[in-house]
Design a protein around this motif. Structure first.
Motif, PDB file in Angstrom:
ATOM      1  N   GLY A 176       9.201  -3.013  -8.393  1.00 12.03           N
ATOM      2  CA  GLY A 176       9.003  -1.609  -8.718  1.00 12.03           C
ATOM      3  C   GLY A 176      10.319  -0.882  -8.831  1.00 12.03           C
ATOM      4  O   GLY A 176      11.298  -1.243  -8.179  1.00 12.03           O
ATOM      5  N   CYS A 177      10.354   0.170  -9.680  1.00 11.94           N
ATOM      6  CA  CYS A 177      11.600   0.890  -9.903  1.00 11.94           C
ATOM      7  C   CYS A 177      11.308   2.352 -10.236  1.00 11.94           C
ATOM      8  O   CYS A 177      10.262   2.679 -10.795  1.00 11.94           O
ATOM      9  N   ASP A 178      12.265   3.226  -9.922  1.00  5.24           N
ATOM     10  CA  ASP A 178      12.150   4.644 -10.242  1.00  5.24           C
ATOM     11  C   ASP A 178      12.366   4.927 -11.726  1.00  5.24           C
ATOM     12  O   ASP A 178      11.799   5.873 -12.277  1.00  5.24           O
ATOM     13  N   GLU A 230       0.807  -1.216   0.000  1.00  2.00           N
ATOM     14  CA  GLU A 230       0.000   0.000   0.000  1.00  2.00           C
ATOM     15  C   GLU A 230       0.842   1.270   0.000  1.00  2.00           C
ATOM     16  O   GLU A 230       0.453   2.275  -0.626  1.00  2.00           O
ATOM     17  N   LEU A 231       1.985   1.239   0.683  1.00  2.00           N
ATOM     18  CA  LEU A 231       2.746   2.471   0.903  1.00  2.00           C
ATOM     19  C   LEU A 231       4.024   2.593   0.083  1.00  2.00           C
ATOM     20  O   LEU A 231       4.338   3.677  -0.419  1.00  2.00           O
ATOM     21  N   ARG A 232       4.781   1.525  -0.029  1.00  2.00           N
ATOM     22  CA  ARG A 232       6.077   1.618  -0.708  1.00  2.00           C
ATOM     23  C   ARG A 232       5.974   1.463  -2.225  1.00  2.00           C
ATOM     24  O   ARG A 232       6.496   2.299  -2.975  1.00  2.00           O
ATOM     25  N   ARG A 285      15.817  -1.295  -2.120  1.00  2.00           N
ATOM     26  CA  ARG A 285      17.105  -0.901  -2.702  1.00  2.00           C
ATOM     27  C   ARG A 285      17.237   0.614  -2.846  1.00  2.00           C
ATOM     28  O   ARG A 285      18.217   1.105  -3.399  1.00  2.00           O
ATOM     29  N   GLY A 286      16.262   1.358  -2.398  1.00  2.00           N
ATOM     30  CA  GLY A 286      16.309   2.803  -2.555  1.00  2.00           C
ATOM     31  C   GLY A 286      15.637   3.249  -3.834  1.00  2.00           C
ATOM     32  O   GLY A 286      14.629   3.953  -3.813  1.00  2.00           O
ATOM     33  N   ASP A 287      16.212   2.836  -4.990  1.00  2.00           N
ATOM     34  CA  ASP A 287      15.620   3.175  -6.283  1.00  2.00           C
ATOM     35  C   ASP A 287      14.647   2.111  -6.766  1.00  2.00           C
ATOM     36  O   ASP A 287      14.009   2.258  -7.808  1.00  2.00           O
TER      37      ASP A 287
END
Length: 241
Positions: A215-217, A142-144, A194-196
């Protein structure tokens, strides 16, 4: 359970100020009707049993007020299944603990069931090893993951055999290889950061089937990661929102 509040706080600052503990009298009344509560659920109630603020997980309401309302049904009292959350979606699959399948020191298998008298035990749908795993996984979902604009979902076949368990191990190994760090305390499922990028691995509590969302930036990095996970697991991914 305090650790879970800190976990949510990282992705939703101010969460610790929103939550409201259940009244101790209400907890005692619930235990009188439901029987001895799993320890992890009691701790949940003592910290956020009256309200989780605006946070909604799995389209469910965890308020003790609603739980006590359900226990006005005499056939529900002191049974195998402990009702703990009402489904707010379209399916009406409410959430229960299955006392016959304890996990760890004080948790129980979490299942979906219809809130109906004489509903068959075989009609239950096991969902998570326990409440702690359920909360962490649903909060991460839901959040990340929504913070990452590019996401892919992978799923093992519904009729997969033990080979699926091997494949889920491949997912975990590749995640570590790609620089992801596993987030405790989830054991059966797995959360990776992993941050990104982030990865949520869901493993069915009883069957060998699994799914995961990556998911990824960055779109190019997402394409590269998706290709590697597809190659190593033999699964195909779909773009998800």
């Amino acid at each position: 359970m305090r650790e879970f509040v800190d976990f949510v706080e990282k992705y939703r600052p101010g969460f610790s100020q929103e939550i409201v503990p259940a009244d101790m009298f209400d907890i005692e009344v619930l235990e009188k009707h439901a029987g001895s509560l799993p320890g992890v659920y009691r701790r949940f109630l003592e910290i956020m049993g009256a309200s989780m603020g605006d946070l909604e997980l799995a389209e469910a309401s965890f308020s003790i007020e609603g739980v006590l309302g359900a226990y006005s049904l005499p056939w529900l009292k002191n049974g195998r299944y402990v009702y703990f959350a009402r489904d707010k979606g379209f399916n009406s699959w409410d959430w229960f603990f299955d006392r016959s399948s304890p996990h760890g020191l004080d948790d129980c298998l979490v299942v979906n069931r219809l809130l109906e008298e004489n509903y068959p035990q075989g009609g239950s749908h096991p969902m998570y090893w326990g409440l702690e795993e359920f909360l962490y996984c649903e909060a991460f979902k839901e959040l990340r993951l929504p913070q990452l604009p590019f996401r892919r979902k992978f799923s093992s076949p519904d009729d997969a055999d033990a080979a699926a368990a091997f494949r889920s191990g491949v997912v975990s190994a590749l995640a570590v290889e790609k620089g992801f760090e596993r987030i405790p305390p989830v054991e059966h499922c797995a959360l990776y950061e992993r941050g990104d990028a982030a990865l949520l691995l869901y493993r069915h509590p009883i069957q060998p089937t699994f799914s995961f969302v990556l998911g990824c930036d960055d779109s190019a990095e997402m394409a590269q990661l998706a290709q590697e996970f597809e190659t190593r697991t033999g699964l195909r991914s779909i773009v998800t929102r």
